[in-house]
Design a protein around this motif. Structure first.
Motif, short mmCIF file in Angstrom:
data_model
loop_
_atom_site.label_atom_id
_atom_site.label_comp_id
_atom_site.label_asym_id
_atom_site.label_seq_id
_atom_site.Cartn_x
_atom_site.Cartn_y
_atom_site.Cartn_z
N ARG A 50 30.22 55.17 12.73
CA ARG A 50 29.84 53.84 12.27
C ARG A 50 29.90 53.72 10.75
NH1 ARG A 50 23.95 51.17 13.27
NH2 ARG A 50 24.33 49.27 12.07
N ARG A 51 29.40 54.72 10.06
CA ARG A 51 29.31 54.63 8.60
C ARG A 51 30.20 55.63 7.88
NH1 ARG A 51 24.40 52.36 6.87
NH2 ARG A 51 24.03 54.01 5.38
N ARG B 96 28.48 64.90 8.13
CA ARG B 96 27.38 65.58 8.81
C ARG B 96 27.72 67.05 8.95
NH1 ARG B 96 24.23 61.86 12.01
NH2 ARG B 96 24.02 60.05 10.65
N ASP C 289 24.67 66.98 16.03
CA ASP C 289 25.21 66.54 14.75
C ASP C 289 26.38 67.41 14.31
OD1 ASP C 289 24.61 64.26 13.46
OD2 ASP C 289 22.89 65.03 12.36
N THR D 279 20.38 63.26 6.42
CA THR D 279 21.56 63.49 7.26
C THR D 279 22.66 64.25 6.50
OG1 THR D 279 22.43 61.34 6.61
CG2 THR D 279 21.20 61.44 8.68
N VAL E 116 18.66 56.41 7.64
CA VAL E 116 19.02 56.53 9.05
C VAL E 116 17.81 57.07 9.81
CG1 VAL E 116 20.41 57.86 10.68
CG2 VAL E 116 21.49 56.84 8.67
N ARG F 61 19.87 59.50 14.20
CA ARG F 61 21.05 60.16 13.63
C ARG F 61 22.30 59.93 14.49
NH1 ARG F 61 19.30 64.60 10.00
NH2 ARG F 61 21.37 65.49 10.28
N GLU G 31 23.22 56.13 14.31
CA GLU G 31 23.18 55.66 12.91
C GLU G 31 22.41 54.35 12.76
OE1 GLU G 31 26.94 56.60 10.64
OE2 GLU G 31 27.72 56.52 12.69
N ASN H 264 15.84 63.47 18.70
CA ASN H 264 15.74 63.47 17.25
C ASN H 264 15.05 62.24 16.68
OD1 ASN H 264 16.68 65.45 15.29
ND2 ASN H 264 18.40 65.61 16.69
#
Lengths: 100, 464
Positions: free
Chosen positions: A50-51, A55, A66, B125, B381, B384, B387, B422
């Motif tokens: 999305r952004r 990560r 992640d 993040t 955020v 995670r 987002e 999370n």
């Protein structure tokens, strides 16, 4: 052996070579993909969909998802829980990734 | 294979102790763990392929793990061990969906452990921010250094442990930030004097930090991690002693490439929820936990629960709870009469009473305070995976969201691959603070099978 690896205490497994984004990376049997990359100073493992944010390893125990990368053509594989294998193809994942 | 008499999910201290007691009583357990070896997160074994050269250099927890595995070895022939297998769901409290097929159990002990409590703050993040558990896994098990210069922040006794592990690995630890206040020594003594071993551990940690010249700052925490693409610096400062809200006027910046955060642990309750057990919210146990009797039975017949997964209290408590659960399962299966079961439970029950004093003291210092949610800014955020920003959570509140379920539907918070592990605990804290409600009203992000993403191939058991 890579400056990120601690000497002594343990004997690592036999050396293997990964293909990380097209470049060879030496690792040792028993290591996770995330550990091998971290030992080489590589901390960014993917960018978000999305952004587009970087990560890396976060929870380190397989819960947070992640650290996912595209490994041997399969997207969204947790680098922290995937043991290295000789010839393994590891790709920095962009967004949701794609089967390759 | 037909119906198994006892299935234990989780091969950490609680699960292994339960297997030992059940096997001793003649009830054959099946012990399942997602990892490739026994020990759980705290007593994690080295990966296959590594061999030990100097066990002493691997530290106390490795030694304790080896002791636990050695105890297990004495009953190993009476246990069916399924390693590298994740349990993805439970139906009717006894049918387990696993990677590679279904397992049916006559009775069940859930020993699923706990995971780091995530606390959102600006920059959390960025690559270079690691949970305390993650940092330990990398240093202890992989023997890889995760950075050069680290700030360690959070609360609880794990912080100095991790800081010293990093220090011994050659990482410069600039400070350990404990959000809580030090326990008052004299008032604590009556609760802890029976636990000499733990007192000595605490003393060793304190002395270790002093020797390593690592400052331990009480009443402080990390405010922000920053850098271009990865952590290059961190901002930290004092917190309000009552509710831990950041006092930004006292903020300082420090150049680090690693921020390790450990704000205690949250019980992994996905499976006890799916099994249909009643849960209650217990702040001091880390959140929602299955309701249990003193013998570790939950509200669902045939389902027992033990260890950090049913209330965070650490490995020593987990071992005793696991032993009790193993004995009770054997009693319920008719392998022990009531008198013999009670006799076998007496010793672990005594140990639990003694350890509960230590827990009270630690809880006074480390109980998570509500002001911590103010670390996040609107641009932070919160979820995670999906987002989702804090500002989007606020927007959802403005549109009438009153609990986690509504937040999930309106923002996608908790809908990613981690299934809310999370973001659930911190989103609950945000709901409580912003809406002035209780954790019970904020509710949970309900787990759905499969509790971990899995391919259809793995479900079908094709060896994927």
């Amino acid at each position: 052996m890579g400056e990120g690896r601690l000497p002594g205490a343990i004997e690592r497994g036999r050396p293997v070579t990964l293909d990380v984004d097209g470049a060879p990376l030496e690792a040792f049997c028993g290591e996770s993909v995330a550990a091998a990359l971290l030992a080489a100073g590589r901390r960014t493992l993917r960018t978000t969909s999305r952004r587009g944010e970087p990560r890396g390893l976060f929870c380190g125990i397989g819960l947070c998802f992640d650290c996912v990368m595209t490994i041997d053509g399969r997207p969204n594989v947790r680098a922290c829980r995937t043991p290295v294998r000789d010839g393994m193809r590891v790709r920095t994942q962009q967004g949701d990734g794609a089967w390759a | 294979m037909g119906v198994r008499p006892l299935v234990i999910v989780g091969g950490g201290p609680a699960g292994v102790a339960a297997a030992i007691e059940a096997a001793r009583a003649g009830l054959r357990p099946t012990l399942i763990d997602e990892a490739g070896g026994l020990g759980g997160q705290i007593y994690r074994p080295l990966p296959e392929g590594f061999t030990v050269r100097d066990a002493r250099a691997l530290g106390k927890d490795f030694r304790r793990g080896e002791e636990l595995r050695a105890r297990f070895a004495t009953v190993a022939s009476s246990v069916d061990l399924l390693l590298g297998v994740a349990v993805l769901g439970i139906w009717e409290g006894r049918r387990l969906l696993c990677e590679g097929g279904e397992i049916e159990a006559e009775r069940l002990i859930l020993a699923t452990g706990a995971s780091d409590r995530p606390v959102p703050f600006p920059g959390w993040t960025l690559p270079g921010v690691l949970t305390a558990g993650g940092a330990q896994a990398i240093v202890k098990t992989m023997r890889v250094v995760p950075g050069r210069r680290a700030l360690v922040a959070g609360t609880g006794p794990l912080l100095p442990v991790v800081a010293l592990q990093l220090h011994r690995a050659g990482v410069e630890v600039v400070a350990v930030l404990e959000a809580g206040r030090p326990p008052p020594l004299l008032a604590s003594l009556p609760h802890v004097w029976r636990e000499w071993g733990l007192l000595r551990d605490a003393w060793d940690l304190w002395r270790g930090l002093r020797r390593a010249r690592i400052p331990l700052l009480f009443g402080h925490t990390v405010f922000e991690a920053a850098g271009a693409g990865e952590v290059e610096r961190a901002v930290y400062g004092p917190v309000d002693p009552a509710d831990w809200r950041p006092r930004r006027d006292g903020a300082k910046s420090v150049d680090v490439d690693l921020v390790v955060t450990g704000f205690g642990f949250v019980p992994n309750t996905e499976l006890s929820l799916l099994a249909g057990c009643d849960h209650e919210h217990a702040h001091e146990l880390g959140g929602f936990v299955p309701v249990r009797d003193a013998c570790m039975r939950t509200s669902v017949r045939h389902v027992l629960a033990a260890g950090d997964g049913s209330g965070v209290a650490g490995a020593l408590v987990a071992i005793e709870e696991g032993s009790i659960a193993g004995i009770t399962a054997a009693e319920d299966a008719g392998m022990l009469d009531a008198a013999e079961a009670a006799r076998r439970r007496a010793r672990p029950l005594r140990r639990l009473r003694s350890l509960s004093g230590v827990r009270r003291v630690l809880d006074a210092m480390s109980r998570i305070r509500p002001g911590l949610v103010e670390l996040a800014t609107p641009e932070t955020v919160v979820c995670r995976c999906e987002e989702v920003l804090l500002s989007e959570v606020f927007t959802a509140f403005g549109r009438g969201a009153k609990d986690l379920q509504a937040l999930k539907l309106m923002t996608r918070l908790g809908m990613g691959p981690c299934q809310g592990r999370n973001c659930g605990p911190s989103a609950s804290a945000i709901c409580c603070k912003e809406l002035g409600i209780t954790p019970e009203s904020a509710g949970r992000i309900e787990p759905r099978p499969p509790v971990k993403p899995v391919t259809f191939g793995a479900l079908a058991g094709d060896g994927e």
